[in-house]
Design a protein around this motif. Structure first.
Motif, PDB file in Angstrom:
ATOM      1  N   THR A   1      -2.689  -5.477  12.256  1.00  0.00           N
ATOM      2  CA  THR A   1      -3.770  -4.780  11.525  1.00  0.00           C
ATOM      3  C   THR A   1      -4.933  -5.619  11.826  1.00  0.00           C
ATOM      4  OG1 THR A   1      -3.122  -6.025   9.515  1.00  0.00           O
ATOM      5  CG2 THR A   1      -2.153  -3.694   9.926  1.00  0.00           C
ATOM      6  N   PHE A   2      -5.966  -4.702  12.619  1.00  0.00           N
ATOM      7  CA  PHE A   2      -7.143  -5.706  12.994  1.00  0.00           C
ATOM      8  C   PHE A   2      -8.515  -4.796  12.783  1.00  0.00           C
ATOM      9  CE2 PHE A   2      -3.839  -7.995  15.265  1.00  0.00           C
ATOM     10  CZ  PHE A   2      -4.429  -9.185  15.055  1.00  0.00           C
ATOM     11  N   ASP A   3      -8.441  -3.620  11.945  1.00  0.00           N
ATOM     12  CA  ASP A   3      -9.385  -2.864  11.889  1.00  0.00           C
ATOM     13  C   ASP A   3     -10.416  -3.884  10.740  1.00  0.00           C
ATOM     14  OD1 ASP A   3      -8.704  -0.776  13.065  1.00  0.00           O
ATOM     15  OD2 ASP A   3      -8.266   0.510  11.467  1.00  0.00           O
ATOM     16  N   ALA A   4     -11.526  -3.473  10.691  1.00  0.00           N
ATOM     17  CA  ALA A   4     -12.652  -3.995   9.626  1.00  0.00           C
ATOM     18  C   ALA A   4     -12.452  -3.167   8.346  1.00  0.00           C
ATOM     19  CB  ALA A   4     -13.996  -3.533  10.024  1.00  0.00           C
ATOM     20  N   PRO A   5     -12.538  -3.958   7.050  1.00  0.00           N
ATOM     21  CA  PRO A   5     -12.359  -3.476   5.840  1.00  0.00           C
ATOM     22  C   PRO A   5     -13.433  -2.367   5.633  1.00  0.00           C
ATOM     23  CG  PRO A   5     -13.602  -5.582   5.792  1.00  0.00           C
ATOM     24  CD  PRO A   5     -13.230  -5.397   7.078  1.00  0.00           C
ATOM     25  N   GLY A   6     -12.882  -1.468   4.494  1.00  0.00           N
ATOM     26  CA  GLY A   6     -14.025  -0.570   3.868  1.00  0.00           C
ATOM     27  C   GLY A   6     -13.686   0.941   3.982  1.00  0.00           C
ATOM     28  N   ARG A   7     -12.781   1.393   4.955  1.00  0.00           N
ATOM     29  CA  ARG A   7     -12.277   2.536   5.158  1.00  0.00           C
ATOM     30  C   ARG A   7     -10.981   2.888   4.288  1.00  0.00           C
ATOM     31  NH1 ARG A   7     -10.120   4.030  11.048  1.00  0.00           N
ATOM     32  NH2 ARG A   7      -8.675   6.145  10.679  1.00  0.00           N
ATOM     33  N   ARG A   8     -10.793   4.215   3.958  1.00  0.00           N
ATOM     34  CA  ARG A   8      -9.541   4.765   3.137  1.00  0.00           C
ATOM     35  C   ARG A   8      -8.655   5.412   4.487  1.00  0.00           C
ATOM     36  NH1 ARG A   8      -7.889   5.845  -1.666  1.00  0.00           N
ATOM     37  NH2 ARG A   8     -10.053   5.163  -2.807  1.00  0.00           N
ATOM     38  N   TYR A   9      -7.567   5.180   4.148  1.00  0.00           N
ATOM     39  CA  TYR A   9      -6.544   5.566   5.023  1.00  0.00           C
ATOM     40  C   TYR A   9      -5.563   6.554   4.458  1.00  0.00           C
ATOM     41  CZ  TYR A   9      -8.038   1.863   8.171  1.00  0.00           C
ATOM     42  OH  TYR A   9      -8.793   1.118   9.167  1.00  0.00           O
ATOM     43  N   SER A  10      -4.939   7.584   4.851  1.00  0.00           N
ATOM     44  CA  SER A  10      -4.278   8.560   4.411  1.00  0.00           C
ATOM     45  C   SER A  10      -2.615   8.034   4.650  1.00  0.00           C
ATOM     46  CB  SER A  10      -4.433   9.952   5.107  1.00  0.00           C
ATOM     47  OG  SER A  10      -3.207  10.802   4.430  1.00  0.00           O
ATOM     48  N   PHE A  11      -1.831   8.153   3.509  1.00  0.00           N
ATOM     49  CA  PHE A  11      -0.670   7.579   3.633  1.00  0.00           C
ATOM     50  C   PHE A  11       0.552   8.671   3.642  1.00  0.00           C
ATOM     51  CE2 PHE A  11      -2.448   3.721   3.265  1.00  0.00           C
ATOM     52  CZ  PHE A  11      -1.679   2.851   3.751  1.00  0.00           C
ATOM     53  N   GLY A  12      -0.105   9.990   3.639  1.00  0.00           N
ATOM     54  CA  GLY A  12       0.612  11.042   3.216  1.00  0.00           C
ATOM     55  C   GLY A  12       1.011  11.688   1.981  1.00  0.00           C
ATOM     56  N   LEU A  13       1.271  13.024   1.795  1.00  0.00           N
ATOM     57  CA  LEU A  13       1.615  13.455   0.475  1.00  0.00           C
ATOM     58  C   LEU A  13       0.517  13.220  -0.355  1.00  0.00           C
ATOM     59  CD1 LEU A  13       5.381  12.565   0.474  1.00  0.00           C
ATOM     60  CD2 LEU A  13       4.540  14.787   1.204  1.00  0.00           C
ATOM     61  N   GLY A  14      -0.527  13.098  -0.166  1.00  0.00           N
ATOM     62  CA  GLY A  14      -1.725  12.981  -1.082  1.00  0.00           C
ATOM     63  C   GLY A  14      -2.180  11.692  -1.506  1.00  0.00           C
TER      64      GLY A  14
END
Length: 256
Positions: A35-48
């Motif tokens: 996991t090497f993305d920069a912080p701050g983003r929201r990610y979906s994990f499915g089912l809302g």
């Protein structure tokens, strides 16, 4: 602490952030759950469900050096494989992951069912069972695995638990292996939509498991950096006897 009292030779772990570590063992360099993305983003994990990445990696991809294999506990959640982590996969000689994950990833990905093994260099890598949620949740949360690492000539292993709750499959690891070092995925993952349901261990859960495994060293990971982690370092540490856990400084290689 446990049955394996002598340090495993040539074992160095660098905690990069979240579940991501760089493990050097037996002359082999293994990257876990990149996991090497920069912080701050929201990610979906499915089912809302969703989560915000709140901390970036302690090392950038450019500073990793040689990678002999990626050990990927599962490919379908961004806190274990984000966009930048996914982009580096083709540069690794092999990606060891779940059978279903290997089917999705293709290319250099190789799927391992629980208790199946592969060899990278002279290190034997065995997939261990993981269940990323409560009983009967697998159709919703998908497959996950952990890994044991056995360098040549060793009578004990390093165990990376992967994202899991405590269930019979992880207890079986204690019966099958003498475990020297545990890389312990914690965090008590929860989502507002699913209330009190846990998708990874908290400290109290893990303390009982570790008492059965009796390793020499326990290295916590996967406890910070994401908003869906509900128990951090202080809560986990309070669940264990003093001195049980070895906390690594992110980005700093440490012989364990």
């Amino acid at each position: 602490m446990g049955a394996a009292t002598r340090p495993m030779s040539d074992l160095t772990i660098t905690h990069i952030g979240g579940p991501t570590t760089l493990i050097s063992i037996g002359g082999v360099r293994l990257l876990t759950d990149p996991t090497f993305d920069a912080p701050g983003r929201r990610y979906s994990f499915g089912l809302g469900t969703s989560s915000v990445k709140t901390a970036g990696p302690a090392l950038p991809v450019a500073e990793l050096g040689r990678i002999d294999a990626v050990l990927l506990s599962h490919d379908h959640h961004s806190d274990n494989l984000d966009d930048a982590g996914r982009a580096l996969l083709p540069s690794a000689p092999v990606v060891l992951t779940t059978v279903s994950g290997a089917g999705r990833l293709g290319g250099n990905a190789r799927g391992l069912a629980p208790w199946a093994s592969a060899t990278v260099g002279d290190v034997e890598i065995t997939a261990t069972p993981a269940r990323h949620g409560p009983r009967l949740s697998r159709p919703l949360v998908g497959d996950a695995i952990g890994f044991t690492l056995r360098p040549p000539g060793a009578s004990s292993v390093v165990w990376i638990t992967g994202d899991t709750v405590v269930f019979g499959g992880v207890r079986e690891v204690a019966r099958r292996f003498t475990v020297d070092t545990v890389v312990l995925h914690l965090g008590e993952v929860k989502f507002g939509l699913t209330g009190p349901v846990k998708y990874t261990m908290n400290g109290r859960d893990a303390a009982g498991l570790i008492a059965a495994v009796r390793p020499r060293v326990v290295v916590p990971v996967h406890y910070e950096g994401w908003s869906h982690f509900h128990e951090g370092r202080a809560g986990a540490e309070a669940a264990f006897p003093p001195g049980t856990l070895t906390w690594l400084t992110p980005g700093v290689p440490q012989a364990v």
